[in-house]
Design a protein around this motif. Structure first.
Motif, PDB file in Angstrom:
ATOM      1  N   GLU A 103     -42.509  31.969  26.305  1.00  9.33           N
ATOM      2  CA  GLU A 103     -43.233  32.960  25.498  1.00  9.33           C
ATOM      3  C   GLU A 103     -42.379  34.217  25.310  1.00  9.33           C
ATOM      4  N   MET A 104     -41.758  34.692  26.385  1.00  8.62           N
ATOM      5  CA  MET A 104     -40.926  35.892  26.286  1.00  8.62           C
ATOM      6  C   MET A 104     -39.702  35.624  25.421  1.00  8.62           C
ATOM      7  N   ALA A 105     -39.190  34.390  25.453  1.00  6.86           N
ATOM      8  CA  ALA A 105     -38.032  34.034  24.615  1.00  6.86           C
ATOM      9  C   ALA A 105     -38.374  34.174  23.135  1.00  6.86           C
ATOM     10  N   ARG A 106     -39.634  33.969  22.786  1.00  4.19           N
ATOM     11  CA  ARG A 106     -40.052  34.146  21.392  1.00  4.19           C
ATOM     12  C   ARG A 106     -39.806  35.575  20.921  1.00  4.19           C
ATOM     13  N   LEU A 107     -39.797  36.524  21.873  1.00  6.65           N
ATOM     14  CA  LEU A 107     -39.573  37.928  21.528  1.00  6.65           C
ATOM     15  C   LEU A 107     -38.090  38.276  21.542  1.00  6.65           C
ATOM     16  N   GLY A 108     -37.261  37.360  21.999  1.00  2.00           N
ATOM     17  CA  GLY A 108     -35.830  37.632  22.086  1.00  2.00           C
ATOM     18  C   GLY A 108     -35.457  38.458  23.297  1.00  2.00           C
ATOM     19  N   LEU A 109     -36.388  38.629  24.209  1.00  2.00           N
ATOM     20  CA  LEU A 109     -36.116  39.459  25.378  1.00  2.00           C
ATOM     21  C   LEU A 109     -35.070  38.830  26.289  1.00  2.00           C
ATOM     22  N   ASP A 110     -35.074  37.496  26.368  1.00  2.00           N
ATOM     23  CA  ASP A 110     -34.147  36.821  27.264  1.00  2.00           C
ATOM     24  C   ASP A 110     -32.691  37.093  26.895  1.00  2.00           C
ATOM     25  N   GLU A 111     -32.437  37.373  25.625  1.00  2.00           N
ATOM     26  CA  GLU A 111     -31.070  37.602  25.148  1.00  2.00           C
ATOM     27  C   GLU A 111     -30.610  39.044  25.326  1.00  2.00           C
ATOM     28  N   HIS A 112     -31.522  39.981  25.498  1.00  2.00           N
ATOM     29  CA  HIS A 112     -31.164  41.394  25.433  1.00  2.00           C
ATOM     30  C   HIS A 112     -31.456  42.216  26.688  1.00  2.00           C
ATOM     31  N   LEU A 113     -32.078  41.620  27.675  1.00  2.00           N
ATOM     32  CA  LEU A 113     -32.326  42.359  28.907  1.00  2.00           C
ATOM     33  C   LEU A 113     -31.140  42.191  29.844  1.00  2.00           C
ATOM     34  N   SER A 114     -30.842  43.223  30.586  1.00  2.00           N
ATOM     35  CA  SER A 114     -29.782  43.127  31.587  1.00  2.00           C
ATOM     36  C   SER A 114     -30.193  42.111  32.650  1.00  2.00           C
ATOM     37  N   ALA A 115     -29.237  41.686  33.447  1.00  2.00           N
ATOM     38  CA  ALA A 115     -29.527  40.728  34.512  1.00  2.00           C
ATOM     39  C   ALA A 115     -30.555  41.312  35.480  1.00  2.00           C
ATOM     40  N   GLN A 116     -30.429  42.608  35.787  1.00  2.00           N
ATOM     41  CA  GLN A 116     -31.391  43.251  36.689  1.00  2.00           C
ATOM     42  C   GLN A 116     -32.793  43.249  36.101  1.00  2.00           C
ATOM     43  N   ARG A 117     -32.917  43.595  34.805  1.00  2.00           N
ATOM     44  CA  ARG A 117     -34.240  43.612  34.161  1.00  2.00           C
ATOM     45  C   ARG A 117     -34.808  42.196  34.082  1.00  2.00           C
ATOM     46  N   SER A 118     -33.955  41.217  33.783  1.00  2.00           N
ATOM     47  CA  SER A 118     -34.421  39.825  33.723  1.00  2.00           C
ATOM     48  C   SER A 118     -34.936  39.369  35.078  1.00  2.00           C
ATOM     49  N   ASN A 119     -34.224  39.732  36.144  1.00  2.00           N
ATOM     50  CA  ASN A 119     -34.682  39.380  37.496  1.00  2.00           C
ATOM     51  C   ASN A 119     -36.003  40.069  37.810  1.00  2.00           C
ATOM     52  N   GLY A 120     -36.135  41.324  37.406  1.00  2.00           N
ATOM     53  CA  GLY A 120     -37.380  42.055  37.623  1.00  2.00           C
ATOM     54  C   GLY A 120     -38.537  41.435  36.854  1.00  2.00           C
ATOM     55  N   LEU A 121     -38.277  41.047  35.609  1.00  2.00           N
ATOM     56  CA  LEU A 121     -39.309  40.405  34.796  1.00  2.00           C
ATOM     57  C   LEU A 121     -39.754  39.102  35.453  1.00  2.00           C
ATOM     58  N   ARG A 122     -38.793  38.337  35.931  1.00  2.00           N
ATOM     59  CA  ARG A 122     -39.106  37.084  36.625  1.00  2.00           C
ATOM     60  C   ARG A 122     -39.943  37.368  37.884  1.00  2.00           C
ATOM     61  N   ALA A 123     -39.610  38.426  38.608  1.00  2.00           N
ATOM     62  CA  ALA A 123     -40.377  38.790  39.808  1.00  2.00           C
ATOM     63  C   ALA A 123     -41.810  39.168  39.440  1.00  2.00           C
ATOM     64  N   MET A 124     -41.988  39.875  38.321  1.00  2.00           N
ATOM     65  CA  MET A 124     -43.343  40.243  37.887  1.00  2.00           C
ATOM     66  C   MET A 124     -44.142  39.002  37.516  1.00  2.00           C
ATOM     67  N   VAL A 125     -43.524  38.080  36.785  1.00  2.65           N
ATOM     68  CA  VAL A 125     -44.200  36.840  36.398  1.00  2.65           C
ATOM     69  C   VAL A 125     -44.564  36.047  37.647  1.00  2.65           C
ATOM     70  N   ASP A 126     -43.637  35.936  38.586  1.00  2.00           N
ATOM     71  CA  ASP A 126     -43.914  35.199  39.827  1.00  2.00           C
ATOM     72  C   ASP A 126     -45.089  35.821  40.574  1.00  2.00           C
ATOM     73  N   ARG A 127     -45.127  37.149  40.613  1.00  2.00           N
ATOM     74  CA  ARG A 127     -46.226  37.845  41.318  1.00  2.00           C
ATOM     75  C   ARG A 127     -47.557  37.571  40.631  1.00  2.00           C
ATOM     76  N   ILE A 128     -47.585  37.620  39.312  1.00  2.00           N
ATOM     77  CA  ILE A 128     -48.815  37.370  38.557  1.00  2.00           C
ATOM     78  C   ILE A 128     -49.296  35.934  38.806  1.00  2.00           C
ATOM     79  N   ARG A 129     -48.372  34.983  38.759  1.00  2.00           N
ATOM     80  CA  ARG A 129     -48.743  33.580  38.999  1.00  2.00           C
ATOM     81  C   ARG A 129     -49.288  33.393  40.416  1.00  2.00           C
TER      82      ARG A 129
END
Length: 136
Positions: A103-129
């Motif tokens: 879903e986030m890839a549909r926004l193009g976020l995966d291509e433009h976030l830094s590695a740190q932000r991508s890891n943080g986003l993944r941590a937020m998704v993991d926490r929500i799940r």
């Protein structure tokens, strides 16, 4: 399985020409999000794995998932707002089945976030799940 609120964000992203405009839009989404009461910004709601300070507090009513979230970084507040649009109102079971990376890839976020932000986003998704799975 995206919510109407997330679909609206995805449609807006389709109309934005470049990443800089999308980045500004993410920040605006974060600014529009209600602030979390500082009383809830405690270790129990803090998301580990984020470079910024991030807090997520679930609210589950009648089997429907919702959460409050906040961050000390505006771009991260925007990402929280996007995740809120993606998950809010779903059943706890549906939350665990959402393919957030797709879903986030549909926004193009995966291509433009830094590695740190991508890891943080993944941590937020993991926490929500995890919060949703614990509520099941």
């Amino acid at each position: 399985m995206a919510s109407p609120a997330f679909e609206e964000i995805a449609e807006t992203f389709d109309f934005l020409d470049d990443w800089e405009e999308r980045y500004r839009h993410v920040i605006e989404l974060g600014k529009a999000m209600p602030a979390m009461d500082p009383a809830f910004q405690v270790p129990a709601t803090k998301v580990d794995g984020c470079a910024s300070q991030v807090w997520i507090m679930p609210r589950i009513e009648n089997g429907r998932f919702d959460f409050q979230g906040d961050s000390d970084a505006m771009i991260v507040r925007g990402l929280i707002a996007i995740l809120h649009a993606l998950y809010s109102g779903l059943t706890v079971e549906e939350v665990t089945r959402v393919d957030a990376p797709a879903e986030m890839a549909r926004l193009g976020l995966d291509e433009h976030l830094s590695a740190q932000r991508s890891n943080g986003l993944r941590a937020m998704v993991d926490r929500i799940r995890l919060l949703a799975a614990d509520a099941m």
